[in-house]
Motif scaffolding. Structure first.
Motif, PDB file in Angstrom:
ATOM      1  N   ALA A   1      65.159  44.558  30.717  1.00 41.38           N
ATOM      2  CA  ALA A   1      65.555  43.427  31.551  1.00 41.38           C
ATOM      3  C   ALA A   1      66.284  42.427  30.650  1.00 41.38           C
ATOM      4  O   ALA A   1      65.707  41.858  29.745  1.00 41.38           O
ATOM      5  N   GLY A   2      67.562  42.258  30.879  1.00 40.63           N
ATOM      6  CA  GLY A   2      68.324  41.320  30.060  1.00 40.63           C
ATOM      7  C   GLY A   2      69.320  41.964  29.120  1.00 40.63           C
ATOM      8  O   GLY A   2      70.096  41.259  28.483  1.00 40.63           O
ATOM      9  N   GLY A   3      69.317  43.295  29.012  1.00 37.03           N
ATOM     10  CA  GLY A   3      70.349  43.911  28.185  1.00 37.03           C
ATOM     11  C   GLY A   3      69.825  44.909  27.186  1.00 37.03           C
ATOM     12  O   GLY A   3      68.682  45.361  27.257  1.00 37.03           O
ATOM     13  N   ILE A   4      70.693  45.249  26.223  1.00 32.84           N
ATOM     14  CA  ILE A   4      70.362  46.234  25.201  1.00 32.84           C
ATOM     15  C   ILE A   4      70.164  45.529  23.865  1.00 32.84           C
ATOM     16  O   ILE A   4      70.534  44.360  23.694  1.00 32.84           O
ATOM     17  N   TYR A   5      69.633  46.275  22.882  1.00 31.63           N
ATOM     18  CA  TYR A   5      69.228  45.669  21.620  1.00 31.63           C
ATOM     19  C   TYR A   5      69.743  46.485  20.437  1.00 31.63           C
ATOM     20  O   TYR A   5      69.195  47.519  20.098  1.00 31.63           O
ATOM     21  N   ASN A   6      70.821  46.006  19.828  1.00 26.45           N
ATOM     22  CA  ASN A   6      71.323  46.564  18.567  1.00 26.45           C
ATOM     23  C   ASN A   6      71.422  48.099  18.600  1.00 26.45           C
ATOM     24  O   ASN A   6      70.675  48.800  17.922  1.00 26.45           O
ATOM     25  N   TRP A   7      72.347  48.596  19.387  1.00 28.03           N
ATOM     26  CA  TRP A   7      72.602  50.037  19.382  1.00 28.03           C
ATOM     27  C   TRP A   7      73.404  50.391  18.135  1.00 28.03           C
ATOM     28  O   TRP A   7      74.442  49.769  17.850  1.00 28.03           O
ATOM     29  N   THR A   8      72.960  51.401  17.404  1.00 25.87           N
ATOM     30  CA  THR A   8      73.687  51.887  16.236  1.00 25.87           C
ATOM     31  C   THR A   8      74.079  53.338  16.465  1.00 25.87           C
ATOM     32  O   THR A   8      73.225  54.177  16.741  1.00 25.87           O
ATOM     33  N   LEU A   9      75.369  53.622  16.358  1.00 27.22           N
ATOM     34  CA  LEU A   9      75.873  54.965  16.582  1.00 27.22           C
ATOM     35  C   LEU A   9      75.860  55.756  15.281  1.00 27.22           C
ATOM     36  O   LEU A   9      76.165  55.213  14.210  1.00 27.22           O
ATOM     37  N   SER A  10      75.514  57.032  15.370  1.00 29.31           N
ATOM     38  CA  SER A  10      75.641  57.904  14.207  1.00 29.31           C
ATOM     39  C   SER A  10      77.124  58.108  13.899  1.00 29.31           C
ATOM     40  O   SER A  10      77.993  57.831  14.731  1.00 29.31           O
ATOM     41  N   HIS A  11      77.427  58.582  12.685  1.00 34.63           N
ATOM     42  CA  HIS A  11      78.829  58.791  12.317  1.00 34.63           C
ATOM     43  C   HIS A  11      78.994  60.158  11.682  1.00 34.63           C
ATOM     44  O   HIS A  11      78.015  60.856  11.381  1.00 34.63           O
ATOM     45  N   THR A  12      80.242  60.538  11.471  1.00 34.85           N
ATOM     46  CA  THR A  12      80.531  61.861  10.916  1.00 34.85           C
ATOM     47  C   THR A  12      80.947  61.794   9.455  1.00 34.85           C
ATOM     48  O   THR A  12      81.438  62.789   8.906  1.00 34.85           O
ATOM     49  N   GLY A  13      80.758  60.641   8.827  1.00 35.85           N
ATOM     50  CA  GLY A  13      80.937  60.542   7.380  1.00 35.85           C
ATOM     51  C   GLY A  13      82.278  60.029   6.907  1.00 35.85           C
ATOM     52  O   GLY A  13      82.425  59.647   5.743  1.00 35.85           O
ATOM     53  N   GLN A  14      83.287  60.003   7.785  1.00 34.54           N
ATOM     54  CA  GLN A  14      84.610  59.554   7.361  1.00 34.54           C
ATOM     55  C   GLN A  14      84.756  58.037   7.539  1.00 34.54           C
ATOM     56  O   GLN A  14      84.116  57.430   8.394  1.00 34.54           O
ATOM     57  N   THR A  15      85.622  57.443   6.750  1.00 35.19           N
ATOM     58  CA  THR A  15      86.044  56.076   7.022  1.00 35.19           C
ATOM     59  C   THR A  15      87.052  56.105   8.167  1.00 35.19           C
ATOM     60  O   THR A  15      87.548  57.177   8.561  1.00 35.19           O
ATOM     61  N   PHE A  16      87.385  54.930   8.679  1.00 35.51           N
ATOM     62  CA  PHE A  16      88.370  54.854   9.752  1.00 35.51           C
ATOM     63  C   PHE A  16      89.721  55.397   9.276  1.00 35.51           C
ATOM     64  O   PHE A  16      90.394  56.143  10.007  1.00 35.51           O
ATOM     65  N   ALA A  17      90.101  55.048   8.052  1.00 36.13           N
ATOM     66  CA  ALA A  17      91.371  55.539   7.509  1.00 36.13           C
ATOM     67  C   ALA A  17      91.366  57.063   7.396  1.00 36.13           C
ATOM     68  O   ALA A  17      92.391  57.724   7.645  1.00 36.13           O
ATOM     69  N   GLU A  18      90.223  57.622   7.032  1.00 37.81           N
ATOM     70  CA  GLU A  18      90.121  59.079   6.928  1.00 37.81           C
ATOM     71  C   GLU A  18      90.199  59.747   8.291  1.00 37.81           C
ATOM     72  O   GLU A  18      90.755  60.849   8.431  1.00 37.81           O
ATOM     73  N   LEU A  19      89.658  59.071   9.339  1.00 37.73           N
ATOM     74  CA  LEU A  19      89.767  59.628  10.692  1.00 37.73           C
ATOM     75  C   LEU A  19      91.217  59.641  11.158  1.00 37.73           C
ATOM     76  O   LEU A  19      91.633  60.551  11.881  1.00 37.73           O
ATOM     77  N   ILE A  20      91.988  58.643  10.760  1.00 39.22           N
ATOM     78  CA  ILE A  20      93.414  58.630  11.111  1.00 39.22           C
ATOM     79  C   ILE A  20      94.103  59.859  10.519  1.00 39.22           C
ATOM     80  O   ILE A  20      94.876  60.555  11.190  1.00 39.22           O
TER      81      ILE A  20
END
Length: 446
Positions: free
Chosen positions: A341-360
């Motif tokens: 009730a009132g929203g969500i609390y600090n959702w953290t997504l898993s990642h695949t190990g790359q930086t954003f630049a590496e994903l590009i």
């Protein structure tokens, strides 16, 4: 501020809530809950390094909901005097006597009330003047205007400093309060080339004033993002891999929040109806919820019904592990309240190990999406079609900006088609994620 100082600030609010609950009980109601808030803040906006607005706010309000069996009545008052509070309780009781009975309404179950209260370190008040906030805004604008000669003007900078207290109590005997603070700074730049203009912005938000990114960095980032959008082109209609920037990725996951919320589910208006315990993401992907992160922007010991918040998996190796349910929606669905009730609390997504630049680079050829617009998301079917802008990428290199395109798909497919999440996360919202790479989407252009 010390815990004893916070207790002093909360004491009159708790007294007001206790008074309302006691008076509600004296009227013979079967249950009642009361929430009270008190906020104060200062906001300053500038434009072209001149003050445009200075806003002070200081307010508070009490809301009461009481029950006579399954009949519910609510009222509120901004006057927190004992007489006004009693009148508000009487008004809520009068409404309850004439409303239809709803067997699903009522307080959250008593055994779900929070009993442990962590020091979440959410409250860092600062004595700060309008002049000091103005200086921060001007510094951001100055940095933006000085960053590149193509930045012709500014659409302004805004700085906010807010603190607040909230108390919730109910007739289960629950009575607790929390204090919080939030500071933010944003700046918008406008650039021009060949008679065409572009705008973009950057911002920072934190619980503590000194944790904000410096105004100079915010201004320079706003300018750079704006200049990068100059000379934008259209592209032909096609299908391409799509990499959402972290800010846009937050919105992509925000559609999940709506789809698995109890209100959408019991109304049969979600594309994830009956999806609990099914695989809706790739098996490498998870989302964890951490309500008790110290200093988190979405941290809380309890929700707005007093229900204890707990760490939980929302997505567990691709599987939808939890809906987001209030006491009402849980009863409607015949399930357990999850304390949302009132929203969500600090959702953290898993990642695949790359930086954003590496994903590009890994995307090779595709589109980097940095802006979406329009309301083309159907929560019932999951159909997704939105105007977008960003950058065309070829052989892992950003070649040029693109605009006036539409990206389309279905959220079920988009979630399944995720092939990467960057590890450098954007922590400026309740959804903490890096950029998200999808294997492909339809792109409508020329």
């Amino acid at each position: 501020m010390s815990s004893s100082s916070i207790d002093i600030e909360l004491a009159p609010l708790k007294n007001a809530v206790a008074m309302a609950l006691e008076f509600a009980a004296s009227l013979g109601t079967s249950a009642a809950e009361v929430a009270i808030s008190k906020q104060q803040g200062l906001s300053v906006s500038t434009r072209l390094k001149e003050v445009e607005t200075v806003e002070f706010n200081k307010d508070g309000a009490l809301g009461i909901t009481l029950y006579r069996g399954g009949c519910k009545g609510s009222s509120s008052t901004s006057d927190l005097s004992p007489e006004a509070i009693k009148e508000a309780v009487k008004a809520a009781d009068g409404i309850a006597r004439f409303t239809s009975e709803d067997s699903f309404s009522g307080l959250a179950d008593k055994d779900r009330m929070a009993t442990e209260f962590h020091d979440l370190q959410l409250y860092y008040p600062e004595e700060i003047s309008p002049e000091a906030l103005t200086e921060l805004a001007v510094r951001a604008e100055t940095a933006a205007l000085d960053a590149d000669e193509q930045v012709k003007t500014s659409d302004g900078a805004n700085v906010n400093a807010h603190t607040g207290f909230k108390v919730y109590g109910n007739s289960h005997g629950f009575l607790q309060g929390e204090a919080s603070s939030r500071y933010s700074l944003s700046c918008v730049a406008i650039a021009e080339a060949e008679g065409k203009m572009q705008r973009d912005y950057d911002y920072t938000v934190a619980r503590q004033l000194h944790d904000l990114v410096s105004p100079e960095v915010i201004g320079q980032k706003a300018a750079q993002k704006t200049v990068d959008r100059l000379h934008a082109r259209k592209i032909a209609t096609t299908a391409l891999p799509i990499l959402f920037s972290p800010e846009i990725s937050t919105g992509l996951i925000g559609h999940l929040v709506s789809a698995i919320s109890g209100g959408s589910l019991y109304r049969n208006s979600s594309f994830l109806q009956d999806a609990l315990d099914t695989d809706i993401f790739p098996d490498w992907f998870s989302i964890t919820e951490q309500p008790h992160l110290q200093g988190g922007l979405a941290s809380a010991n309890f929700d707005s019904e007093g229900v204890a918040t707990i760490d939980r998996h929302i997505i567990d190796n691709g599987r939808l592990a939890s809906y987001l349910l209030t006491s009402y929606s849980a009863r409607k669905l015949g399930m357990k309240n999850t304390g949302h009730a009132g929203g969500i609390y600090n959702w953290t997504l898993s990642h695949t190990g790359q930086t954003f630049a590496e994903l590009i680079k890994e995307m090779n050829t595709g589109l980097l999406i940095t802006e979406v617009m329009g309301q083309g998301v159907n929560g019932v079917t999951g159909d997704y079609s939105r105007g977008a802008a960003g950058f065309y990428v070829e052989n892992g290199v950003i070649l040029y900006p693109v605009e006036e395109i539409t990206i389309a798909g279905n959220l079920k497919d988009m979630y399944k088609n995720m092939v990467g999440v960057a590890k450098d996360q954007d922590l400026r919202s309740s959804i903490r994620t890096g950029g998200i790479l999808l294997s492909d989407m339809k792109v409508a252009g020329n």
